[in-house]
Design an enzyme around this catalytic site. Structure first.
Site, PDB file in Angstrom:
ATOM      1  N   ASP A  14       1.017  -1.128   0.069  1.00 27.49           N
ATOM      2  CA  ASP A  14       0.025   0.151   0.015  1.00 27.49           C
ATOM      3  C   ASP A  14       0.942   1.199   0.050  1.00 27.49           C
ATOM      4  O   ASP A  14       1.727   1.574   0.837  1.00 27.49           O
ATOM      5  CB  ASP A  14      -1.008   0.210   1.305  1.00 27.49           C
ATOM      6  CG  ASP A  14      -1.983   0.877   1.068  1.00 27.49           C
ATOM      7  OD1 ASP A  14      -2.167   1.719   0.206  1.00 27.49           O
ATOM      8  OD2 ASP A  14      -2.741   1.274   2.111  1.00 27.49           O
ATOM      9  N   ASP A 108      -2.904   2.494  -6.093  1.00 25.68           N
ATOM     10  CA  ASP A 108      -1.808   2.576  -4.998  1.00 25.68           C
ATOM     11  C   ASP A 108      -1.806   1.479  -4.070  1.00 25.68           C
ATOM     12  O   ASP A 108      -0.921   1.315  -3.040  1.00 25.68           O
ATOM     13  CB  ASP A 108      -2.080   3.947  -4.236  1.00 25.68           C
ATOM     14  CG  ASP A 108      -3.267   3.629  -3.580  1.00 25.68           C
ATOM     15  OD1 ASP A 108      -4.404   3.079  -3.695  1.00 25.68           O
ATOM     16  OD2 ASP A 108      -3.461   4.620  -2.381  1.00 25.68           O
ATOM     17  N   GLU A 109      -2.630   0.164  -4.459  1.00 23.81           N
ATOM     18  CA  GLU A 109      -2.351  -0.970  -3.540  1.00 23.81           C
ATOM     19  C   GLU A 109      -2.601  -2.021  -4.439  1.00 23.81           C
ATOM     20  O   GLU A 109      -3.317  -2.140  -5.459  1.00 23.81           O
ATOM     21  CB  GLU A 109      -3.332  -0.835  -2.538  1.00 23.81           C
ATOM     22  CG  GLU A 109      -4.681  -0.908  -2.594  1.00 23.81           C
ATOM     23  CD  GLU A 109      -5.498  -0.915  -1.268  1.00 23.81           C
ATOM     24  OE1 GLU A 109      -5.174  -1.691  -0.436  1.00 23.81           O
ATOM     25  OE2 GLU A 109      -6.832  -0.116  -1.181  1.00 23.81           O
TER      26      GLU A 109
END
Length: 362
Positions: A14, A108-109
């Site tokens: 993350d 983003d993860e």
């Protein structure tokens, strides 16, 4: 003879305050300062907040006005989704250098299954640390990672030592850790469900574990079975590298309410282009377009249309969205937000597998 399957090795990566961190990376004047991406001091919604801003209670999805009240020296910057997407692609290339079992959840993860990996490394901990190091070297950004034997625990782990942190949850520690978690910290349990659980006396993982599967299904429906399992640190979901998205969309909140048709159409054109770019990246086509309209008083209206044929181009999406905006009439009140989403999606890899060919392009 029954051969037990090996314990899976799952990593959840993350990025730390991703959008805001990119802005601070690219603009040294923003470093160490409270930054909000999206919205403005007058209106809109925060898309992301730096850790300096989070200390003041500023977070994503917070109304910009409230964010400015909580942090008077908050700096608002416009979102640059093309830049964020480019950085996200860099990061995913790093993931794929270790395994093809990568399941992106957002820009983003992502989850990675490294039980078997491309470098023959038996330690998921070492792989996770190498990934974090490479991300920083190649992008200048920090990431937090969690490692465990299932997705639920890996996600819990990555949240435990942010920012720029790492946590390992081993099988012998998992149940004890889950028992001590407050219910709001459970991935997959949102605010509304958490409030309902609290009203039933379920405040921690230990409380959740005391409830039978039948009781949880009775109170929460089919998802109660999932709650029953995660209370016991169990999660059999596999990392899905081709996880199917059911819709693709983009929306914008405007600094000034729109009242003129041409202004609305100009915004729709831009949104249609963003959606088409995402469809192209995912090799998807669609049959349904939905237009979202939020008025100055926050009243929300959606209009949809489904076609027999499929479409992929920005022009097709814009044409349909334009007609939806005008039907049955143009918005009668000032508009603060417009959005376009497409659904009824078909993916190219599925068509190729089935010998199916695209037959219509509007």
């Amino acid at each position: 003879m029954v051969v037990s399957s090996p314990i899976r090795k799952i990593i959840h990566v993350d990025m730390d305050a991703f959008f805001a961190s990119v802005e601070q990376r690219d603009n040294p004047e923003l470093r160490g300062k409270p930054v909000a991406v999206g919205g403005s001091r007058a209106r809109g919604v925060v898309a992301a907040a730096s850790y300096e801003a989070r200390k003041y209670g500023v977070h994503s999805a917070l109304a910009s006005k409230i964010a400015a009240q909580r942090c008077p020296h908050l700096i608002f910057v416009k979102a640059r989704f093309d830049v964020y997407s480019a950085v996200s692609r860099q990061i995913r290339e790093i993931f794929h250098s270790y395994t093809d079992l990568v399941e992106p959840l957002s820009l983003d993860e992502a989850y990675l299954d490294v039980t078997e990996n491309k470098i023959g490394m038996p330690s998921a901990t070492i792989i996770a640390q190498e990934i974090r190091k490479k991300i920083f070297e190649e992008t200048g950004l920090t990431a937090s990672a969690g490692v465990s034997y299932n997705k639920f625990l890996a996600k819990i782990a990555s949240d435990m030592n942010k920012p720029n942190g790492f946590t390992l949850i081993t099988p012998d520690k998992a149940e004890e850790l889950v028992a001590g978690l407050v219910i709001e910290k459970f991935h997959g349990i949102g605010k509304v469900t958490a409030a309902k659980m609290q009203s039933l006396g379920i405040l921690t993982g230990a409380d959740l574990r005391e409830r039978s599967e039948e009781e949880l299904v009775r109170n929460f429906g089919k998802v109660g079975r999932y709650y029953y399992r995660i209370a016991r640190a169990q999660d059999e979901r596999e990392v899905q590298p081709h996880r199917i998205r059911k819709s693709i969309g983009s929306e914008r909140t405007f600094d000034v309410d729109l009242t003129e048709e041409q202004d609305m159409l100009d915004r729709l054109q831009h949104l249609a282009e963003e959606v088409a770019q995402d469809m192209s990246r995912l090799q998807a086509s669609a049959k349904t377009v939905t237009v979202k309209i939020k008025y100055f008083d926050f009243t929300l209206n959606t209009r949809s249309k489904t076609y027999l044929g499929e479409f992929t181009s920005a022009d097709a999406i814009y044409t349909i969205a334009r007609d939806l905006l005008r039907a049955p009439q143009l918005p009668a009140y000032p508009v603060r937000l417009l959005g376009i989403s497409v659904s009824s999606l078909t993916y190219q890899h599925d068509k190729l597998r089935e010998g199916y060919q695209l037959t219509l392009e509007l």
